[in-house]
Design an enzyme around this catalytic site. Structure first.
Site, short mmCIF file in Angstrom:
data_model
loop_
_atom_site.label_atom_id
_atom_site.label_comp_id
_atom_site.label_asym_id
_atom_site.label_seq_id
_atom_site.Cartn_x
_atom_site.Cartn_y
_atom_site.Cartn_z
N SER A 47 0.82 -1.21 0.00
CA SER A 47 0.00 0.00 0.00
C SER A 47 0.85 1.27 0.00
O SER A 47 0.36 2.35 -0.32
CB SER A 47 -0.93 0.02 1.21
N GLY A 231 -2.78 3.74 -4.44
CA GLY A 231 -3.37 4.46 -5.56
C GLY A 231 -4.73 5.04 -5.26
O GLY A 231 -5.26 4.98 -4.15
N CYS A 257 -9.36 -1.75 3.47
CA CYS A 257 -8.57 -0.62 2.99
C CYS A 257 -8.98 -0.20 1.58
O CYS A 257 -10.06 0.32 1.37
CB CYS A 257 -7.09 -0.95 3.10
N PHE A 258 -8.16 -0.47 0.57
CA PHE A 258 -8.53 -0.16 -0.80
C PHE A 258 -9.81 -0.90 -1.18
O PHE A 258 -10.65 -0.38 -1.92
CB PHE A 258 -7.38 -0.57 -1.73
N ASN A 299 -3.48 2.63 6.74
CA ASN A 299 -2.59 3.21 5.74
C ASN A 299 -3.42 3.58 4.53
O ASN A 299 -3.59 2.78 3.62
CB ASN A 299 -1.48 2.21 5.36
N PHE A 302 -7.09 7.98 0.78
CA PHE A 302 -8.39 8.25 0.18
C PHE A 302 -9.46 7.67 1.09
O PHE A 302 -9.19 6.79 1.91
CB PHE A 302 -8.48 7.63 -1.22
N HIS A 349 -6.74 -2.11 8.59
CA HIS A 349 -6.12 -3.42 8.35
C HIS A 349 -6.36 -4.34 9.55
O HIS A 349 -5.61 -4.27 10.53
CB HIS A 349 -4.62 -3.27 8.12
N GLU A 351 -5.75 -7.42 9.90
CA GLU A 351 -4.65 -8.37 10.13
C GLU A 351 -3.57 -7.72 11.00
O GLU A 351 -2.86 -8.38 11.73
CB GLU A 351 -4.06 -8.85 8.81
#
Length: 380
Positions: A47, A231, A257-258, A299, A302, A349, A351
């Site tokens: 990431s 990204g 996350c993303f 992390n 966006f 996250h 994990e």
């Protein structure tokens, strides 16, 4: 004595220090990470691709590096910025030094700078394009260094998942009682995520980020998982379309996350860039489902653009949706839960290598979701 180095921000701010790791130049988005431990996991988190990471903890490298803690096969950060680089390694698990690892992986870094001042600048102005110049590149004209920094692309609009994703499919077997197969779309997945899924009884099939709907159906998964990754989510239309197709077919979904941002887009919500993002292992989040506060590892730069309160109608036609988690620092959306289809996600996250583990139970929630769907299908 090591070579001189300089960190240059796009607003013209300069911080002079000494070379750390490889020498040369590197460009990327300057961000700060607030974790006091886990620098090896941070460095190897995909990431962070395209980002120059400033560590707010002042003393970095004292525990060295080892072969057990990496979250991927390489270091992904574009550059690394620390205040005090440890001169010695003192840990029974250490197999090498961080300085040598950075040099071996070609990561240009800088040490001996005031990371407090850099962090305050990024908090005031926001994440900025930046560059680290060391060795011969440190002697470049300051105006030339600033030009190189400003000429690079920003993070907005960039699709980086193709750079960090696996190129070929691979599989991991379930541990213990098998409950089914989960297809993982690798947008920058971390090793510990795959391990936790396998420990919940999933046969794990990891697919490249370019996977198509036909390729997904060919493996006949019982569930779908979207990983973390770097990204701008607005630049990932193909992955959003793939997810919308899977949701229409009733496939249970979990994203982190993303993956949370892409679920938000699939449901019809927008995304936006945060001023300086959330990065570190000490981010407080309110879980509306359990009514508890969890300290989380994050992390992301966006976020999903959706109201925190109330039940929402999915603009894309997937029924009712609610924001399940939000940040206690700034009310940013930290999780989504669909109420009429089996799908949920979190922005952080769970994990959480190297900790905390408050949110690890979300993998159990995903397991229970898949088991419940299978039971409902059998009863029909």
């Amino acid at each position: 004595m090591t070579q001189k180095a300089v960190l240059v921000l796009e607003d013209g701010t300069r911080f002079e220090g000494r070379a750390y790791g490889a020498e040369g130049r590197t460009l990327g988005e300057a961000v700060f990470a607030t974790g006091m431990t886990g620098y090896q996991e941070t460095l190897t988190d995909p990431s962070y691709a395209g980002q120059i990471v400033v560590m707010t903890a002042p003393h970095i490298g004292n525990t060295g590096v080892n072969d057990e803690d990496p979250e991927s096969s390489r270091i992904w950060v574009a550059g690394f910025v620390v205040r005090d680089a440890s001169r010695v390694v003192s840990n029974f698990r250490a197999q090498g030094t961080l300085d040598d690892q950075l040099a071996d992986d070609g990561i240009v870094g800088i040490r001996g700078v005031d990371t407090r001042a850099i962090t305050r600048r990024l908090r005031d102005v926001g994440s900025m394009r930046a560059g680290v110049f060391s060795g011969g590149d440190a002697a470049l004209d300051p105006e030339e260094q600033l030009r190189l920094v400003r000429d690079q692309d920003g993070m907005a609009g960039r699709n980086l998942s193709g750079e960090v994703s696996t190129k070929v499919r691979y599989d991991l077997p379930a541990e213990g009682e098998r409950i089914g197969r989960v297809a993982v779309l690798d947008l920058g997945v971390k090793t510990s995520t795959l391990r936790y899924l396998a420990q919940r009884g999933f046969d794990v099939t990891v697919l490249p980020q370019s996977a198509t709907a036909e390729e997904l159906r060919a493996i006949a998964p019982d569930a779908l998982f979207y990983s973390n990754g770097p990204g701008d989510p607005a630049a990932s239309d193909a992955q959003v379309e793939l997810l919308q197709g899977a949701l229409r077919e009733g496939l249970p979904f979990f994203g982190i996350c993303f993956g949370n941002q892409l679920l938000g887009r699939a449901l019809g919500f927008g995304t936006y860039k945060l001023p300086f993002g959330h990065r570190g292992i000490n981010q407080p989040v309110w879980d509306k489902t359990t009514g508890t506060v969890e300290i989380t590892s994050q992390n992301h730069g966006f976020a999903v653009d959706a109201p925190v309160d109330g039940v929402l109608d999915s603009p894309a036609g997937f029924g009712r949706v609610e924001v399940s988690h939000f940040s206690l620092n700034d009310n940013v959306v930290e999780g989504l839960r669909a109420l009429d289809i089996p799908a949920f996600s979190v922005q952080y996250h769970p994990e959480a290598a190297a900790g905390p583990h408050d949110s690890n139970h979300l993998f159990d929630r995903f397991r229970e979701l898949v088991i419940a769907r299978a039971s409902n299908q059998e009863s029909k």
